[in-house]
Design a protein around this motif. Structure first.
Motif, PDB file in Angstrom:
ATOM      1  N   CYS A  50      -7.315  -2.150   0.099  1.00  0.00           N
ATOM      2  CA  CYS A  50      -6.658  -2.948  -0.953  1.00  0.00           C
ATOM      3  C   CYS A  50      -7.682  -3.381  -1.995  1.00  0.00           C
TER       4      CYS A  50
ATOM      5  N   ILE B 246       0.851  -1.200   0.000  1.00  0.00           N
ATOM      6  CA  ILE B 246       0.000   0.000   0.000  1.00  0.00           C
ATOM      7  C   ILE B 246       0.883   1.245   0.000  1.00  0.00           C
TER       8      ILE B 246
ATOM      9  N   THR C 271      -1.740  -1.658  -4.744  1.00  0.00           N
ATOM     10  CA  THR C 271      -2.807  -2.347  -4.012  1.00  0.00           C
ATOM     11  C   THR C 271      -3.166  -3.683  -4.661  1.00  0.00           C
TER      12      THR C 271
END
Length: 661
Positions: A229, A177, A182
């Motif tokens: 995510c 991240i 992601t």
């Protein structure tokens, strides 16, 4: 076996040639002496030092294995760890060949790595080597005989990883991240289960309770970073598997999964990734199990859950909806149809009433929590949530009680009360759920117990309650609850919901199924989740009682590994990761022994939410998600508290391929 020598928490121990035996105080060594049955641990190494248990153990061999793993796990972001781990590993390999090395230089490098690295890998892994060079230089220079049949296993973990039932590598997905990847972050979670966005919404955050940042300004928001995510991909997780279905051969074993809840979906997911033919039998019309019917829409939008469940079909699995065990098929039917193994992942679908004489009567306004949530879910999905009139009283202090009360407040024109027999601090519900419920106007009555239903013409008109006080602690450690005379009162209401627990419906099994149950009424299983019937495994709610989404998924993954072992080896083998988890937990090896290093103060990012006055009248998702800027700031708070644990065993570890690790 006993401790021969070592260094632990800075204290040197050498029991060779002395009758004055000593070992580390507070460390339960008996849990470290054997790895698997009949396979003694020769050497144990961690961030707290090293312990040698066997007279023929070789310290140099153990250190070389340990630092080879350190080198492989160094992320490369800081030079002291990246370069230092390589130099140390290469030097130890050289020493293992019998070549001379400069041990003083190696000590300096290890100290520099410990004092100047950015994260837990570099800050803690040099400890064992530093102590060995200082205290036992002679033992460290002994070269072992070639081709010794020793086994070994190492685990790079962290407090958050150990707290997670699925052992998700939390710092790694947070690293991605930080890097803006992601998709890679989601991939880290997908190594364990397919319900990434779903878990990111409703996980109970055991990892956050273990987060070392709690010792500073508060835990990293791990749950919502996981949600970020999945949400930031721009597509649902199942799309990542388009075209990924394998082509099983005609000889591929077939596995039946009973129940399309979190444990069943996760078991199916891992078995499909291994190339098995998998078919899922589900009693309801859709996948999701108890997560579908038991978690309200405002917490878990069902389009996300259903899309992530679709990963099973993307991987080539098949769903059979409207098929109920015990009604439409039996275990014998599945084996007769050619299935080679079965996983039972049914939920605890029977809600419990309050133990009143009227429990088995048809009382208007008296529900168990599961039936109430199922009624709500069906209405919301069909676009018309049920409406109620009058006040509600919900009995219970867990997350089901919070779901019932927060759903009720959205559907009634009256007030909602929650009564719980213990204190707020003792309530098993997520504290944030209690906080949210209070914000929505729900009134709580702690240290309060139900006495009887107040009825009129077969309808609920109130609930008689009594106040309690805490007495002396009982054998289980909890305080005895004592009714306070003269404190009875009635809460006027039109609806009472019992949210005090659920259990498995045993009527789905026949006696010839040969499935045994434990004293709590759950399916009796071994550590590998094998049942009393060969080839049948069980996990999730039906094996443990009501569990969490992450707990169910973790058991699904464990069952998949056990089924794979059963079908390939004929028996369920030893699982070294589970054993290492036991050692870490039983010996409290992640206990804090040093203060947290000085760190820049960084407040936790606050999750944006719908305002209470808005959300209390609809089922729109309450938590709105972190922005990319907020997620990156929150990710930067992670301190990467990795710790490495390693063992060398006298014999090879069964079923474990060191090269594969």
């Amino acid at each position: 076996m006993r401790l021969h020598y070592g260094v632990w928490d800075g204290v040197v121990y050498d029991n060779r040639g002395t009758a004055d035996y000593k070992e580390p105080e507070g460390l339960d060594l008996k849990n470290l002496l054997q790895f698997n049955n009949g396979n003694p641990v020769m050497t144990f190494i961690s961030h707290r030092g090293f312990l040698v248990f066997h007279p023929h153990a070789n310290l140099l061999f153990a250190m070389n294995k340990y630092y080879s793993t350190v080198k492989d796990n160094s992320c490369g972001k800081c030079t002291p760890c990246r370069s230092g781990s390589i130099i140390i590993s290469q030097a130890l390999e050289k020493a293992l060949r019998g070549d001379p090395i400069n041990w003083e230089n190696l000590l300096d490098i290890a100290r520099m790595m410990r004092n100047t690295s950015f994260c837990g890998v570099g800050q803690t892994s040099p400890v064992a080597l530093i102590e060995a060079i200082k205290a036992f230089p002679g033992d460290l220079k002994l070269v072992p005989l070639p081709d010794m049949p020793w086994g070994g296993y190492e685990v790079m973990t962290a407090p958050c990883i150990e707290a997670c039932p699925a052992h998700v590598n939390v710092p790694r997905y947070i690293d991605y991240i930080k890097a803006g990847r992601t998709d890679y972050a989601t991939g880290v979670v997908l190594r364990h289960y397919p319900l990434v966005g779903s878990c990111g919404r409703v996980c109970v955050r055991l990892c956050e309770k273990a987060c070392r940042r709690n010792r500073l300004e508060g835990a990293v928001d791990i749950k919502n970073l996981k949600r970020y995510c999945a949400d930031s991909l721009g597509y649902t997780v199942d799309k990542m598997f388009e075209g990924a279905a394998a082509e099983p051969s005609e000889f591929s074993p077939r596995i039946a999964i009973i129940g399309a809840g979190p444990s069943g979906l996760t078991c199916a997911y891992h078995l499909l990734l291994k190339g098995y033919k998998v078919e899922v039998f589900e009693a309801q019309r859709k996948a999701g199990g108890m997560a579908l019917v038991g978690i309200p829409q405002y917490r878990l939008p069902k389009d996300i859950l259903l899309a992530e469940a679709n990963t099973i079909e993307q991987l080539g699995g098949k769903f059979h909806y409207g098929r109920r065990l015990g009604k439409d098929f039996t275990l014998d039917d599945l084996f007769n149809e050619g299935f080679n193994a079965v996983f039972i992942g049914v939920g605890c679908a029977k809600g419990m009433k309050l133990g009143f004489p009227e429990d088995n009567e048809q009382i208007e306004g008296y529900y168990n929590g599961l039936d109430f949530l199922l009624q709500v879910e069906r209405g919301v999905v069909e676009g018309e949530a049920p409406s109620f009139s009058g006040d509600f009283v919900v009995v219970g202090g867990g997350n089901v009680a919070m779901d019932c009360s927060r759903s009720a407040v959205r559907m009634t024109d009256g007030k909602v009360h929650v009564i719980y027999r213990r204190t707020e601090a003792q309530a098993p519900a997520d504290p944030l759920e209690i906080k949210a419920a209070k914000e929505e106007g729900i009134e709580f009555h702690f240290l309060t117990a139900q006495k009887e239903l107040v009825l009129e013409n077969g309808k609920v008109t109130g609930l008689r309650c009594i106040k309690l006080r805490e007495g002396a602690p009982e054998a289980n450690g909890r305080r005895k609850l004592i009714e306070i005379p003269g404190t009875e009162f009635v809460i006027p209401c039109s609806n009472v919901i019992s949210a005090i627990g659920q259990r498995i419906d045993q009527s789905i099994f026949e006696q010839k199924d040969n499935i045994l149950f434990d004293k709590r009424g759950n399916i009796s299983v071994t550590e590998s989740l094998a049942t009393s019937r060969p080839g049948v495994f069980a996990g999730g709610d039906c094996a443990t009682g009501p569990t969490t989404l992450i707990g169910g998924m973790a058991q699904g993954q464990t069952a998949a590994e056990s089924i794979h072992e059963y079908l390939t080896r004929g028996s369920v083998g030893f699982e070294p990761r589970s054993r290492m988890t036991q050692m870490i937990k039983k010996c409290n090896l992640l206990e804090e022994t040093e203060p947290v290093l000085p760190t820049i103060h960084q407040d936790r990012q606050q999750m944006p939410e719908l305002a209470p006055e808005i959300r209390a009248h609809n089922f729109e998702e309450v938590e709105l998600g972190l922005t990319p800027e907020e997620a990156k700031k929150e990710a930067e708070r992670c301190m990467r508290c990795y710790r490495l644990f390693g063992v060398v065993t006298q014999l090879p570890i069964p079923g474990f391929n060191q090269k594969a690790q």
